[in-house]
Write a protein that holds these residues in place. Structure first.
Motif, PDB file in Angstrom:
ATOM      1  N   GLN A 145       0.958  -1.352   0.057  1.00  0.00           N
ATOM      2  CA  GLN A 145      -0.021  -0.231  -0.094  1.00  0.00           C
ATOM      3  C   GLN A 145       0.960   1.386  -0.055  1.00  0.00           C
ATOM      4  O   GLN A 145       1.475   1.604   1.161  1.00  0.00           O
ATOM      5  N   PRO A 146       0.925   2.074  -1.236  1.00  0.00           N
ATOM      6  CA  PRO A 146       2.017   3.092  -1.108  1.00  0.00           C
ATOM      7  C   PRO A 146       1.462   4.204  -0.302  1.00  0.00           C
ATOM      8  O   PRO A 146       2.531   5.090  -0.234  1.00  0.00           O
ATOM      9  N   HIS A 147       0.326   4.433   0.195  1.00  0.00           N
ATOM     10  CA  HIS A 147       0.102   5.536   0.990  1.00  0.00           C
ATOM     11  C   HIS A 147      -1.058   5.150   1.965  1.00  0.00           C
ATOM     12  O   HIS A 147      -1.854   4.362   1.624  1.00  0.00           O
ATOM     13  N   PRO A 148      -0.885   5.845   3.254  1.00  0.00           N
ATOM     14  CA  PRO A 148      -2.135   5.504   4.047  1.00  0.00           C
ATOM     15  C   PRO A 148      -3.500   5.683   3.484  1.00  0.00           C
ATOM     16  O   PRO A 148      -4.665   5.225   3.922  1.00  0.00           O
ATOM     17  N   ARG A 149      -3.811   6.668   2.482  1.00  0.00           N
ATOM     18  CA  ARG A 149      -4.912   7.174   1.861  1.00  0.00           C
ATOM     19  C   ARG A 149      -5.348   6.296   0.562  1.00  0.00           C
ATOM     20  O   ARG A 149      -6.063   6.516  -0.222  1.00  0.00           O
ATOM     21  N   THR A 150      -4.322   5.439   0.383  1.00  0.00           N
ATOM     22  CA  THR A 150      -4.794   4.607  -0.871  1.00  0.00           C
ATOM     23  C   THR A 150      -5.914   3.913  -0.431  1.00  0.00           C
ATOM     24  O   THR A 150      -6.324   3.326   0.363  1.00  0.00           O
ATOM     25  N   ILE A 160       6.860  -3.351  -8.552  1.00  0.00           N
ATOM     26  CA  ILE A 160       6.538  -2.240  -9.350  1.00  0.00           C
ATOM     27  C   ILE A 160       7.215  -0.958  -8.828  1.00  0.00           C
ATOM     28  O   ILE A 160       7.075  -0.612  -7.606  1.00  0.00           O
ATOM     29  N   THR A 161       7.946  -0.201  -9.586  1.00  0.00           N
ATOM     30  CA  THR A 161       8.341   1.130  -9.313  1.00  0.00           C
ATOM     31  C   THR A 161       7.399   2.368  -9.736  1.00  0.00           C
ATOM     32  O   THR A 161       7.244   2.357 -10.916  1.00  0.00           O
ATOM     33  N   ALA A 171      -0.138  12.982 -11.065  1.00  0.00           N
ATOM     34  CA  ALA A 171      -0.116  11.587 -11.355  1.00  0.00           C
ATOM     35  C   ALA A 171       0.199  10.749 -10.215  1.00  0.00           C
ATOM     36  O   ALA A 171      -0.112   9.438 -10.094  1.00  0.00           O
ATOM     37  N   HIS A 172       0.709  11.373  -9.257  1.00  0.00           N
ATOM     38  CA  HIS A 172       0.974  10.638  -7.974  1.00  0.00           C
ATOM     39  C   HIS A 172      -0.316  10.131  -7.213  1.00  0.00           C
ATOM     40  O   HIS A 172      -0.286   9.272  -6.635  1.00  0.00           O
ATOM     41  N   LEU A 173      -1.096  10.911  -7.150  1.00  0.00           N
ATOM     42  CA  LEU A 173      -2.498  10.649  -6.695  1.00  0.00           C
ATOM     43  C   LEU A 173      -3.029   9.350  -7.465  1.00  0.00           C
ATOM     44  O   LEU A 173      -3.511   8.596  -6.861  1.00  0.00           O
ATOM     45  N   ILE A 174      -2.910   9.317  -8.750  1.00  0.00           N
ATOM     46  CA  ILE A 174      -3.553   8.267  -9.617  1.00  0.00           C
ATOM     47  C   ILE A 174      -2.654   6.918  -9.539  1.00  0.00           C
ATOM     48  O   ILE A 174      -3.383   5.880  -9.288  1.00  0.00           O
ATOM     49  N   TYR A 175      -1.211   7.386  -9.449  1.00  0.00           N
ATOM     50  CA  TYR A 175      -0.414   5.989  -9.406  1.00  0.00           C
ATOM     51  C   TYR A 175      -0.387   5.262  -7.915  1.00  0.00           C
ATOM     52  O   TYR A 175      -0.098   4.194  -7.599  1.00  0.00           O
ATOM     53  N   GLN A 176      -1.008   6.109  -6.859  1.00  0.00           N
ATOM     54  CA  GLN A 176      -0.899   5.943  -5.524  1.00  0.00           C
ATOM     55  C   GLN A 176      -2.502   5.097  -5.182  1.00  0.00           C
ATOM     56  O   GLN A 176      -2.848   4.763  -4.174  1.00  0.00           O
ATOM     57  N   ALA A 177      -3.503   5.397  -6.295  1.00  0.00           N
ATOM     58  CA  ALA A 177      -4.756   5.027  -6.139  1.00  0.00           C
ATOM     59  C   ALA A 177      -5.342   5.628  -4.896  1.00  0.00           C
ATOM     60  O   ALA A 177      -6.201   5.099  -4.067  1.00  0.00           O
ATOM     61  N   ARG A 178      -5.145   6.881  -4.545  1.00  0.00           N
ATOM     62  CA  ARG A 178      -5.724   7.742  -3.459  1.00  0.00           C
ATOM     63  C   ARG A 178      -7.021   8.372  -4.099  1.00  0.00           C
ATOM     64  O   ARG A 178      -7.038   9.225  -4.813  1.00  0.00           O
ATOM     65  N   SER A 577       4.939  13.119  10.491  1.00  0.00           N
ATOM     66  CA  SER A 577       4.510  13.100   9.456  1.00  0.00           C
ATOM     67  C   SER A 577       3.586  11.899   9.036  1.00  0.00           C
ATOM     68  O   SER A 577       4.151  10.897   9.023  1.00  0.00           O
ATOM     69  N   THR A 578       2.416  12.097   8.402  1.00  0.00           N
ATOM     70  CA  THR A 578       1.555  10.861   7.859  1.00  0.00           C
ATOM     71  C   THR A 578       1.964  10.547   6.364  1.00  0.00           C
ATOM     72  O   THR A 578       1.154   9.622   6.049  1.00  0.00           O
ATOM     73  N   ASP A 579       2.643  11.344   5.879  1.00  0.00           N
ATOM     74  CA  ASP A 579       2.864  11.316   4.168  1.00  0.00           C
ATOM     75  C   ASP A 579       3.845   9.776   4.228  1.00  0.00           C
ATOM     76  O   ASP A 579       5.161  10.102   4.298  1.00  0.00           O
ATOM     77  N   GLU A 580       3.475   8.789   3.794  1.00  0.00           N
ATOM     78  CA  GLU A 580       4.234   7.649   3.901  1.00  0.00           C
ATOM     79  C   GLU A 580       4.353   7.275   2.205  1.00  0.00           C
ATOM     80  O   GLU A 580       4.436   5.965   1.905  1.00  0.00           O
ATOM     81  N   GLU A 581       4.435   8.356   1.299  1.00  0.00           N
ATOM     82  CA  GLU A 581       4.647   8.250  -0.178  1.00  0.00           C
ATOM     83  C   GLU A 581       5.712   7.400  -0.401  1.00  0.00           C
ATOM     84  O   GLU A 581       6.778   7.513   0.193  1.00  0.00           O
ATOM     85  N   ARG A 582       5.663   6.510  -1.352  1.00  0.00           N
ATOM     86  CA  ARG A 582       6.999   5.723  -1.894  1.00  0.00           C
ATOM     87  C   ARG A 582       7.282   6.340  -3.451  1.00  0.00           C
ATOM     88  O   ARG A 582       6.531   6.241  -4.172  1.00  0.00           O
ATOM     89  N   THR A 583       8.410   7.220  -3.470  1.00  0.00           N
ATOM     90  CA  THR A 583       8.849   7.402  -4.677  1.00  0.00           C
ATOM     91  C   THR A 583       9.364   6.360  -5.555  1.00  0.00           C
ATOM     92  O   THR A 583       9.671   5.192  -5.114  1.00  0.00           O
ATOM     93  N   ALA A 584       9.513   6.610  -6.762  1.00  0.00           N
ATOM     94  CA  ALA A 584      10.288   5.470  -7.541  1.00  0.00           C
ATOM     95  C   ALA A 584      11.485   4.708  -7.166  1.00  0.00           C
ATOM     96  O   ALA A 584      11.595   3.708  -7.193  1.00  0.00           O
TER      97      ALA A 584
END
Length: 696
Positions: A145-150, A160-161, A171-178, A577-584
């Motif tokens: 799960q790439p983000h807590p809000r996915t 997948i990177t 695009a970040h929102l779309i690729y993280q399925a938020r 910080s709750t931003d657990e985004e995973r970049t490439a």
């Protein structure tokens, strides 16, 4: 001047003779689509085209036509008596690969059938056999799960990177399925479209007793984002509409049944006079008008019954067999210019083929105005488009025919501006090219949704696919494709019917990133709302049988509520910080293809002269490894993990492709619905309600 010959013509002639000989001796294993000898002939025909293109043969179009003739002959033989359903992909190469989803799985309906058979018919008393590896899909809790809000209605693929970062926020929102997911319950429309400004959504659908009455639905997406109070009206057609098209410049929506085309105005074009606005055509400043005014009625003469398209200059065109009818709407009389009740066209509509009630008051009886011109298809006199799409940069119409209508499934580009000539032919389909998708982000490229279960990427300048995605494991047709470029990143969405899902593909990486739940509904069509960064999917529910649901504790609404509270509590702590985004660069592992690799085929002069470039790349089954982890077997369904209280009033379709463990929320739509996935920075935690036991 003598026609230039070459080895390619002779090679295709030899392949055609070889095919005829194989038919004569019945050498294709009862028309088995998996027969390697059958597929190899098609593959070799495409290789001839590829080689001729690579060597810049001046009569490439002639080679393409000869290859098409051979492929059509082969499939007419293969599809005889409906013996062939989903043939293998045959037009791929090293430079134009066919890509499969990294998650290969068996539908839960098949697993249920296997287990039921063992339970009901095996009397040995032994424990059921272990399920094979391809049937044992890990539960959602073991996926990335790439983000807590996915959204919990997304399931990501391993390895997948993500090609996005804070520098590409959309695009970040779309690729993280938020995404906020909503379901509006309605019958799937025959067609739907969004205006160019992203404000209006239109649907051509059916209603009434046995769905025999036509309906035009209209929603203002800016003022009514929840689709609560859109307009719905009877368009006055004699049958339900099959096609819909928009003229954004004139703000006209066109609907067509077998007999006629009707247009309706949803606003006032900038050049309209104040007198026209005074007639009630002014845009609504609050709710959309309950009834849009009928502007035109056009007569299709029961001959031009195919899809619609809007061309520049106020022209509407409709396909027939071997020709297309063209109307110039700016030169036509309208219902707005005539007294109420006045009929347009010669005489009164003949309703002898109407499925509506006799003397139905809803039918508007204008016979309709005839076309201004008919354009014959100069190179395709028998061609009958079943789907087409305007390619804006060239003005060509990308067309696909339906095999059940014409015995073929050709895919061509027609140039109506120059006598209806065939501007290009595209090879590689194993069934109908049912839908087309283009994007302004890459104007020379288009995608097709194939009835053979593949989505194919073409360059309009080349006859063969550039890239092919196996969207449903050859178990179904590809229902639709949506091609978008958020922040310049080429992205594809594909819809599945039997597999009941939507997949999102990273085109550059040549990989499926994740799939979205459709609530166990099959996808019929999709749209992209760019203004609101929303994917819309019309979905259909059949008439399934149900069983008692077995919902894990982590797939309940209670689990979502708990996660929401934990997230909000954590976000309120200072310095956290709750931003657990995973970049490439932070992904667990990368794909084999760099994220910035261009999938376009190289120009012909840069392709190496190597026969191995066009090789049969059918994947081979790999030997399963010994010592399968016990945890995977144990996790297939752990009775202790089921929330019995939550499951007590829930049900699940016996024929569902996914079981309750596949997504992070067990959602069953329990009816046909328009599904909306709005990608946003702070998506709503709320989820569509899942089916209860009512209606068992």
């Amino acid at each position: 001047m003598a026609t230039i010959q070459g080895p390619w013509t002779n090679h295709l002639h030899g392949l055609s003779q070889h095919f005829d000989e194989m038919v004569e001796i019945d050498g294709f294993g009862e028309r088995d689509p998996g027969d390697k000898k059958f597929t190899k002939i098609l593959h070799d025909a495409c290789h001839v085209v590829w080689d001729a293109e690579k060597r810049s043969f001046p009569d490439l179009s002639g080679i393409v036509e000869k290859a098409h003739t051979l492929v059509e002959k082969a499939f007419k033989y293969g599809f005889a008596d409906l013996a062939m359903v989903h043939p293998h992909c045959y037009a791929h190469s090293k430079h134009a690969p066919v890509v499969q989803d990294s998650l290969q799985m068996t539908g839960s309906d098949i697993i249920e059938a296997v287990m039921d058979f063992w339970t009901n018919f095996d009397q040995s008393g032994e424990a059921p056999p272990k399920l094979p590896d391809f049937a044992k899909t890990d539960p959602w809790t073991k996926t990335r799960q790439p983000h807590p809000r996915t959204t919990r209605l997304a399931r990501f693929r391993d390895g997948i990177t993500l090609p996005t970062s804070a520098a590409t926020p959309r695009a970040h929102l779309i690729y993280q399925a938020r995404a906020t997911v909503r379901a509006e319950y309605m019958k799937p429309p025959a067609a739907m479209a969004i205006s160019a400004d992203g404000e209006h959504l239109f649907m051509a659908s059916s209603t009434g007793y046995k769905s025999r009455d036509p309906s035009l639905k209209h929603y203002n997406l800016d003022e009514d984002p929840e689709l609560d109070w859109g307009g719905r009206q009877d368009p006055g057609l004699s049958n339900t509409p099959d096609y819909l098209a928009l003229d954004d410049e004139r703000q006209l929506v066109f609907l067509a049944d077998h007999d006629r085309i009707k247009s309706f105005r949803w606003g006032v074009p900038p050049d309209e006079s104040s007198a026209d606005a005074a007639r009630g055509e002014r845009k609504s400043k609050s709710k959309p008008s309950k009834r849009l005014p009928n502007v035109h009625t056009l007569n299709s003469e029961r001959e031009y019954t195919g899809p619609l398209a809007v061309l520049p200059g106020g022209r509407i065109v409709r396909a027939g067999k071997g020709a297309a009818a063209v109307w110039n709407t700016d030169q036509l009389a309208t219902h707005l210019d005539t007294p109420a009740g006045t009929l347009l066209g010669a005489g009164r509509l003949n309703t002898d083929n109407s499925w509506r009630e006799a003397d139905c008051a809803g039918i508007e009886h204008s016979a309709g105005l005839p076309a201004h011109a008919v354009v014959r298809f100069a190179d395709e006199p028998g061609f009958q488009p079943a789907a087409w799409h305007v390619h804006r940069p060239t003005g060509w119409l990308l067309c696909g025919e339906r095999s059940c209508d014409t015995d073929g499934f050709a895919c061509v580009a027609l140039d109506l501006e120059h006598g209806g000539r065939r501007a290009a032919r595209f090879l590689g389909h194993g069934h109908d090219a049912e839908k087309f998708a283009t994007s302004a982000g890459e104007p020379s490229v288009f995608w097709t949704a194939g009835g053979d279960g593949f989505a194919r990427m073409f360059d309009v300048r080349r006859p063969l696919p550039v890239l092919t995605f196996d969207t449903g494991g050859q178990s179904e047709g590809c229902a639709d494709v949506v091609f978008v470029h958020p922040d310049g990143i080429p992205t594809l969405f594909t819809g599945g019917e039997r597999t009941q899902q939507i997949k999102m593909w990273d085109i550059r990486a040549r990989a499926c990133v994740y799939e979205l739940s459709t609530g166990n509904n099959g996808v019929t069509s999709m749209l992209w709302d760019d203004k609101h960064t929303t994917l819309l999917a019309a979905s259909e529910r059949g008439y399934p049988k149900y069983r008692k649901a077995r919902i894990p504790r982590w797939a309940t609404w209670w689990a979502i509520e708990k996660s929401m509270k934990e997230y909000e509590k954590l976000s309120q702590e200072p310095g956290v910080s709750t931003d657990e985004e995973r970049t490439a660069g932070e992904a667990a592992s990368a794909t084999n293809v760099p994220a910035d690799e261009d999938v376009k085929m190289e120009d012909s002069e840069t392709i190496e002269d190597n026969e191995s470039d066009w090789e049969d790349e059918e994947s081979e089954d790999e030997d399963s490894e010994d010592g399968t982890e016990d945890s995977k077997e144990d996790d297939y369904e752990n009775p202790k993990d089921i929330d019995e209280e939550y499951s007590s009033d829930k049900r699940w379709p016996q024929q569902a492709y996914h079981d309750e463990r596949f997504f992070g929320y067990a959602f069953d739509a329990d009816g046909s619905a328009l599904l909306r996935y709005q990608f946003t920075d702070e998506p709503d935690w709320d989820m569509p309600a899942s089916a209860s036991r009512s209606g068992w």
